[in-house]
Scaffold this motif. Structure first.
Motif, PDB file in Angstrom:
ATOM      1  N   PRO A 197      -9.811 -17.932   4.165  1.00 17.67           N
ATOM      2  CA  PRO A 197     -10.621 -18.681   5.189  1.00 17.67           C
ATOM      3  C   PRO A 197     -11.558 -17.949   5.899  1.00 17.67           C
ATOM      4  CG  PRO A 197      -8.757 -17.855   6.110  1.00 17.67           C
ATOM      5  CD  PRO A 197      -8.539 -17.445   4.909  1.00 17.67           C
ATOM      6  N   THR A 198     -12.169 -16.776   5.482  1.00 18.45           N
ATOM      7  CA  THR A 198     -12.880 -15.925   6.083  1.00 18.45           C
ATOM      8  C   THR A 198     -14.408 -15.977   5.647  1.00 18.45           C
ATOM      9  OG1 THR A 198     -12.130 -14.058   4.690  1.00 18.45           O
ATOM     10  CG2 THR A 198     -11.204 -14.396   6.936  1.00 18.45           C
ATOM     11  N   PHE A 199     -14.704 -17.168   5.020  1.00 25.54           N
ATOM     12  CA  PHE A 199     -16.097 -17.297   4.716  1.00 25.54           C
ATOM     13  C   PHE A 199     -17.117 -17.766   5.831  1.00 25.54           C
ATOM     14  CE2 PHE A 199     -19.425 -18.091   1.647  1.00 25.54           C
ATOM     15  CZ  PHE A 199     -20.102 -19.181   2.013  1.00 25.54           C
ATOM     16  N   LEU A 200     -18.322 -16.970   5.423  1.00 20.68           N
ATOM     17  CA  LEU A 200     -19.556 -17.452   6.622  1.00 20.68           C
ATOM     18  C   LEU A 200     -20.560 -17.923   5.801  1.00 20.68           C
ATOM     19  CD1 LEU A 200     -19.632 -13.968   8.583  1.00 20.68           C
ATOM     20  CD2 LEU A 200     -18.288 -16.196   9.004  1.00 20.68           C
ATOM     21  N   LEU A 201     -21.334 -18.886   6.158  1.00 24.76           N
ATOM     22  CA  LEU A 201     -22.642 -19.361   5.698  1.00 24.76           C
ATOM     23  C   LEU A 201     -23.461 -18.505   5.532  1.00 24.76           C
ATOM     24  CD1 LEU A 201     -23.729 -22.171   4.432  1.00 24.76           C
ATOM     25  CD2 LEU A 201     -24.473 -22.629   6.943  1.00 24.76           C
ATOM     26  N   ALA A 202     -23.740 -17.565   6.377  1.00 26.59           N
ATOM     27  CA  ALA A 202     -24.595 -16.458   6.070  1.00 26.59           C
ATOM     28  C   ALA A 202     -24.076 -15.525   4.997  1.00 26.59           C
ATOM     29  CB  ALA A 202     -24.909 -15.753   7.669  1.00 26.59           C
ATOM     30  N   THR A 203     -22.939 -15.312   4.814  1.00 27.07           N
ATOM     31  CA  THR A 203     -22.484 -14.550   3.831  1.00 27.07           C
ATOM     32  C   THR A 203     -22.952 -15.196   2.395  1.00 27.07           C
ATOM     33  OG1 THR A 203     -20.666 -13.711   5.071  1.00 27.07           O
ATOM     34  CG2 THR A 203     -20.732 -13.350   2.670  1.00 27.07           C
ATOM     35  N   GLY A 204     -22.822 -16.440   2.505  1.00 24.16           N
ATOM     36  CA  GLY A 204     -23.215 -17.271   1.234  1.00 24.16           C
ATOM     37  C   GLY A 204     -24.657 -17.193   0.907  1.00 24.16           C
ATOM     38  N   TYR A 205     -25.486 -17.152   1.725  1.00 23.78           N
ATOM     39  CA  TYR A 205     -26.765 -16.967   1.904  1.00 23.78           C
ATOM     40  C   TYR A 205     -27.189 -15.683   1.214  1.00 23.78           C
ATOM     41  CZ  TYR A 205     -27.568 -21.178   4.495  1.00 23.78           C
ATOM     42  OH  TYR A 205     -27.438 -22.555   4.986  1.00 23.78           O
ATOM     43  N   GLU A 206     -26.514 -14.502   1.805  1.00 28.33           N
ATOM     44  CA  GLU A 206     -26.752 -13.182   1.289  1.00 28.33           C
ATOM     45  C   GLU A 206     -26.154 -13.054  -0.042  1.00 28.33           C
ATOM     46  OE1 GLU A 206     -27.293  -9.112   1.101  1.00 28.33           O
ATOM     47  OE2 GLU A 206     -28.324 -10.803   1.880  1.00 28.33           O
ATOM     48  N   GLN A 207     -25.159 -13.445  -0.578  1.00 31.66           N
ATOM     49  CA  GLN A 207     -24.708 -13.757  -1.785  1.00 31.66           C
ATOM     50  C   GLN A 207     -25.720 -14.268  -2.800  1.00 31.66           C
ATOM     51  OE1 GLN A 207     -21.282 -16.232  -1.799  1.00 31.66           O
ATOM     52  NE2 GLN A 207     -19.615 -14.658  -1.380  1.00 31.66           N
ATOM     53  N   VAL A 208     -26.326 -15.443  -2.649  1.00 37.14           N
ATOM     54  CA  VAL A 208     -27.079 -15.797  -3.578  1.00 37.14           C
ATOM     55  C   VAL A 208     -28.542 -15.245  -3.634  1.00 37.14           C
ATOM     56  CG1 VAL A 208     -26.083 -18.201  -3.707  1.00 37.14           C
ATOM     57  CG2 VAL A 208     -27.868 -17.836  -1.947  1.00 37.14           C
ATOM     58  N   ARG A 209     -28.809 -14.448  -2.233  1.00 35.51           N
ATOM     59  CA  ARG A 209     -30.194 -13.740  -2.389  1.00 35.51           C
ATOM     60  C   ARG A 209     -30.065 -12.648  -3.480  1.00 35.51           C
ATOM     61  NH1 ARG A 209     -31.557  -9.127  -1.613  1.00 35.51           N
ATOM     62  NH2 ARG A 209     -29.426  -8.526  -0.944  1.00 35.51           N
ATOM     63  N   SER A 210     -28.981 -12.102  -3.418  1.00 35.63           N
ATOM     64  CA  SER A 210     -28.489 -10.710  -4.275  1.00 35.63           C
ATOM     65  C   SER A 210     -28.387 -11.351  -5.729  1.00 35.63           C
ATOM     66  CB  SER A 210     -27.210 -10.208  -3.808  1.00 35.63           C
ATOM     67  OG  SER A 210     -26.905  -9.161  -4.597  1.00 35.63           O
ATOM     68  N   VAL A 211     -27.688 -12.440  -6.006  1.00 38.34           N
ATOM     69  CA  VAL A 211     -27.434 -12.953  -7.290  1.00 38.34           C
ATOM     70  C   VAL A 211     -28.743 -13.170  -7.966  1.00 38.34           C
ATOM     71  CG1 VAL A 211     -26.521 -14.839  -8.938  1.00 38.34           C
ATOM     72  CG2 VAL A 211     -24.872 -13.448  -7.243  1.00 38.34           C
ATOM     73  N   ALA A 212     -29.675 -13.936  -7.240  1.00 42.34           N
ATOM     74  CA  ALA A 212     -30.927 -14.349  -7.734  1.00 42.34           C
ATOM     75  C   ALA A 212     -31.682 -13.032  -8.078  1.00 42.34           C
ATOM     76  CB  ALA A 212     -31.725 -15.407  -6.814  1.00 42.34           C
ATOM     77  N   ALA A 213     -31.800 -12.407  -7.202  1.00 41.97           N
ATOM     78  CA  ALA A 213     -32.507 -10.862  -7.541  1.00 41.97           C
ATOM     79  C   ALA A 213     -31.815 -10.443  -8.685  1.00 41.97           C
ATOM     80  CB  ALA A 213     -32.302  -9.985  -6.345  1.00 41.97           C
ATOM     81  N   GLU A 214     -30.769 -10.313  -8.712  1.00 42.19           N
ATOM     82  CA  GLU A 214     -30.022  -9.626 -10.270  1.00 42.19           C
ATOM     83  C   GLU A 214     -30.494 -10.222 -11.527  1.00 42.19           C
ATOM     84  OE1 GLU A 214     -27.969  -6.515 -12.353  1.00 42.19           O
ATOM     85  OE2 GLU A 214     -28.575  -6.820 -10.233  1.00 42.19           O
ATOM     86  N   ILE A 215     -30.246 -11.959 -11.426  1.00 38.22           N
ATOM     87  CA  ILE A 215     -30.758 -12.619 -12.474  1.00 38.22           C
ATOM     88  C   ILE A 215     -32.145 -12.285 -13.073  1.00 38.22           C
ATOM     89  CG2 ILE A 215     -31.038 -14.890 -13.462  1.00 38.22           C
ATOM     90  CD1 ILE A 215     -28.596 -15.818 -11.700  1.00 38.22           C
ATOM     91  N   ALA A 216     -33.024 -12.086 -11.850  1.00 41.58           N
ATOM     92  CA  ALA A 216     -34.348 -11.906 -12.310  1.00 41.58           C
ATOM     93  C   ALA A 216     -34.614 -10.563 -12.468  1.00 41.58           C
ATOM     94  CB  ALA A 216     -35.391 -12.316 -10.877  1.00 41.58           C
ATOM     95  N   GLY A 217     -33.709  -9.688 -12.749  1.00 43.33           N
ATOM     96  CA  GLY A 217     -33.787  -8.411 -13.125  1.00 43.33           C
ATOM     97  C   GLY A 217     -34.498  -7.265 -11.938  1.00 43.33           C
TER      98      GLY A 217
END
Length: 462
Positions: free
Chosen positions: A378-398
């Motif tokens: 239950p410890t998820f934060l919306l701001a954490t989710g935004y940071e997750q996808v920022r990092s994942v999008a960068a990784e996918i883009a190389g």
């Protein structure tokens, strides 16, 4: 059959806050996202709790890439200090974002993803696996189709899979026979659902802030309909931290909620039974049910008209059967996150920021993000989710350097470590807190306890 993947689009599953943020970050990096949403509009789950006010103000609820896209339009930024409702989150942020031409053309509504796999092979085959495109089978308005993608981001959340009201992690015996008497989630007690609860005996199950909200709304209803009666049960054996930090809470709205709930219990306005483990339910006549379980003094039973269950959510991993995923054995989270987010050890403020590296699976270029990445924690934060996808999008883009960089600071003190979980998410909206695992109130109704770096706080508010 070898497929050249690099020119294919990226699939995003779920058009909640984190899914839309993922699309925004991908667009900024020149990728082509396709966002599949099972509902008829964006933020289908958030709309289910549109009447609920969030704990955190607007300054913490807007993703950076999404904000940059919105600022190119005539969007008017909400007051940064205002506490929005779920409905306002949709109308003032998510809907305007979804209507931007660049993002609107990426959205596929009423499109339920049935399965994710690699084209031409099943889960067993290893040789040449990473060279194969992903294939998604999708039911779009009753018609099934299959499409190819270079990467997949699953941001589908947990809203549709509530934890059972019974003990042992199971539904109580007999629940199917009284399902019409039980509401999982956040009914609008003072609004459209009022007729179900006025002058009724209502059981509330759960120990997080969504349970507080339900109890307090029932007490408000009782002022007008004095025959309304409230029985509040929770599995916790200790109430020391149940009601949170009160006036010391860094989010005043959350602290006040806990203080009011405690005052109601102390005044005898609510019958609180803890610990109580529900084991079976039995229909009593046409409109009531008997609840049987074990309390502090042994077996106990009582008859109620309705039950409201606020015990959190868990992920549905069924569509991922043909991809190789690493899942924590106890939390059902992404495996690498397990030790970082275990609610037995962490509050949301003590969870370190993380990104593509921690979210990676044995299946290359596949990521679970948002509330679903936390499984039952239950410890998820919306701001954490935004940071997750920022990092994942960068990784996918190389851009591996940007993917590895931490651009979010979540201080432990003040925000989340003072007490237990606010409840609910909203597909990927959030809340946080510390619950017993089997009674975790996942971030489902959008009462997030977010904290961000000073840089993000400034940029979010212009």
């Amino acid at each position: 059959m070898k497929i050249q993947n690099k020119n294919l689009p990226v699939a995003v599953i779920g058009a909640g806050p984190v899914g839309l943020a993922a699309a925004a970050h991908l667009l900024e990096r020149g990728e082509r996202p396709v966002v599949f949403e099972a509902g008829a509009s964006v933020a289908h789950a958030v709309r289910q709790w549109s009447h609920v006010k969030m704990f955190s103000p607007w300054r913490y609820n807007i993703d950076s890439a999404a904000r940059r896209l919105l600022e190119q339009s005539d969007w008017r930024q909400p007051d940064c200090d205002h506490l929005p409702t779920g409905g306002e989150l949709v109308s003032d942020y998510l809907e305007p974002l979804s209507k931007l031409p660049s993002l609107a053309e990426c959205l596929r509504f009423e499109s339920k993803v049935l399965a994710v796999t690699r084209v031409g092979i099943d889960k067993v085959r290893t040789q040449g696996r990473a060279e194969r495109a992903f294939m998604l089978r999708v039911d779009e308005k009753g018609e099934q189709s299959e499409s190819l993608f270079k990467a997949v981001i699953d941001a589908s959340g947990t809203w549709g899979n509530p934890n059972p009201m019974g003990s042992h992690g199971l539904h109580p015996i007999g629940e199917e026979s009284v399902r019409d008497r039980i509401e999982y989630g956040l009914p609008d007690i003072l609004g459209k659902d009022q007729a179900d609860y006025r002058n009724a005996t209502v059981l509330v199950a759960g120990s997080g802030h969504s349970a507080f909200t339900g109890v307090l709304e029932l007490l408000e209803l009782k002022k007008q309909y004095p025959e309304t009666s409230i029985i509040w049960v929770m599995r916790k054996r200790s109430l020391d931290k149940v009601f949170g930090g009160g006036a010391n809470d860094a989010l005043p709205a959350r602290g006040e909620l806990g203080s009011r709930a405690k005052a109601a219990v102390d005044a005898g306005e609510v019958e609180l039974i803890s610990p109580f483990e529900i084991q079976r339910v039995v229909r009593e006549g046409e409109k009531q049910m008997k609840v049987v379980g074990h309390g502090p003094d042994g077996e106990r039973e009582f008859v109620v008209d309705r039950a409201i269950v606020k015990t959190g959510f868990r992920p549905d991993l069924g569509i991922l059967r043909e991809v190789r995923i690493a899942i924590d054995e106890s939390l059902e989270s992404v495996r690498a996150l397990g030790p970082l987010i275990d609610p037995n050890e962490h509050s949301c403020g003590s969870v370190p920021p993380h990104g593509a590296r921690e979210l990676a699976h044995p299946e290359q270029d596949f990521y679970i993000v948002g509330m679903k990445s936390y499984g039952r924690a239950p410890t998820f934060l919306l701001a954490t989710g935004y940071e997750q996808v920022r990092s994942v999008a960068a990784e996918i883009a190389g851009d591996h350097e940007a993917a590895a960089r931490v651009e979010l600071n979540l201080p432990e003190t003040g925000v989340c470590s003072a007490g237990p979980a606010p409840s609910c998410d909203g597909v990927s909206a959030s809340s946080c807190g510390v619950e017993e695992k089997e009674e975790s109130e996942a971030a489902c109704c959008g009462q997030p306890d977010q904290a961000a770096s000073d840089q993000e706080r400034t940029s979010c508010c212009g």
